[in-house]
Design an enzyme around this catalytic site. Structure first.
Site, mmCIF file in Angstrom:
data_model
loop_
_atom_site.group_PDB
_atom_site.id
_atom_site.type_symbol
_atom_site.label_atom_id
_atom_site.label_comp_id
_atom_site.label_asym_id
_atom_site.label_seq_id
_atom_site.Cartn_x
_atom_site.Cartn_y
_atom_site.Cartn_z
ATOM 1 N N TYR A 113 0.849 -1.192 0.000
ATOM 2 C CA TYR A 113 0.000 0.000 0.000
ATOM 3 C C TYR A 113 0.885 1.244 0.000
ATOM 4 C CZ TYR A 113 -3.696 -3.319 1.126
ATOM 5 O OH TYR A 113 -4.569 -4.373 1.084
ATOM 6 N N ASN A 136 -12.525 -0.539 -5.476
ATOM 7 C CA ASN A 136 -12.247 -0.920 -6.861
ATOM 8 C C ASN A 136 -13.453 -1.656 -7.454
ATOM 9 O OD1 ASN A 136 -11.284 -1.999 -9.258
ATOM 10 N ND2 ASN A 136 -9.683 -3.224 -8.308
ATOM 11 N N CYS A 144 -6.147 -5.399 -7.789
ATOM 12 C CA CYS A 144 -5.881 -4.943 -6.429
ATOM 13 C C CYS A 144 -5.461 -6.092 -5.517
ATOM 14 C CB CYS A 144 -7.067 -4.172 -5.865
ATOM 15 S SG CYS A 144 -8.616 -5.055 -5.902
ATOM 16 N N HIS A 145 -5.637 -7.341 -5.973
ATOM 17 C CA HIS A 145 -5.140 -8.470 -5.180
ATOM 18 C C HIS A 145 -3.614 -8.457 -5.098
ATOM 19 C CE1 HIS A 145 -5.302 -9.978 -9.356
ATOM 20 N NE2 HIS A 145 -4.234 -10.697 -9.024
ATOM 21 N N GLU A 171 -0.633 -16.698 -9.552
ATOM 22 C CA GLU A 171 0.335 -15.895 -10.294
ATOM 23 C C GLU A 171 1.786 -16.178 -9.898
ATOM 24 O OE1 GLU A 171 -0.455 -11.710 -10.407
ATOM 25 O OE2 GLU A 171 -2.567 -11.989 -10.946
#
Length: 178
Positions: A113, A136, A144-145, A171
């Site tokens: 953040y 979002n 945003c993850h 990912e």
């Protein structure tokens, strides 16, 4: 009065997703839960976010089909989501800045953040960045993850922490023989 809001819902590995578009841009991705939302329920959800909108299910929309395919391939095969036309106009100027910065985080990487706060020129606004992540309207598409707390702490996520964790694990590059 709002223009017509078109949507499609589809089942994914994360449960049912609802994707909505205003004329030529995707404006919402919503985690709809374990059951397909009825047309009435989808209409309720979307009219809450877009008061006065005419809401129509439209599985034949080329834009919604493109978004559905991109999200499905991402969730099924780990293929990064290509650039889609997005409508983020309901956000504040700060939220749109944050969402743009989040959109630049490469697939498989995370930022804190604080990193995002610094990127948007507001180094003391880490909590506000968290608020922008929570607001979002396009999770998964605006990733945003990929935004985590200091030391890798996951923080909140509109779909729940377990979904955020699943997306981040998906990912993560796999090492070793396949």
């Amino acid at each position: 009065m709002e223009t017509t809001l078109r949507y499609v819902s589809f089942h994914s590995s994360l449960g049912w997703l609802l994707v909505a578009a205003r004329p030529e841009k995707i404006c919402m991705v919503l985690f709809a839960g374990p059951q397909e939302p009825s047309d009435d329920r989808a209409g309720q959800i979307l009219r809450k976010e877009f008061p006065g909108a005419d809401v129509e299910r439209d599985p034949s929309s080329p834009l919604l089909a493109e978004a559905r395919k991109a999200i499905s391939e991402y969730l099924t095969d780990g293929i990064p989501i290509p650039s889609l036309p997005l409508d983020t106009g309901r956000g504040t100027a700060f939220q749109r800045q944050v969402w743009e910065a989040i959109g630049e985080i490469p697939f498989g990487e995370t930022r804190t953040y604080l990193d995002i706060a610094r990127t948007v020129g507001r180094p003391s606004a880490s909590r506000a960045v968290g608020g922008a992540c929570g607001a979002n309207p396009l999770p998964i598409v605006i990733p945003c993850h990929r935004v985590v707390g200091s030391g890798g702490k996951l923080g909140g996520y509109s779909g729940g922490i377990s979904i955020k964790e699943t997306l981040l694990q998906m990912e993560t590059p796999r090492n070793g023989p396949s």
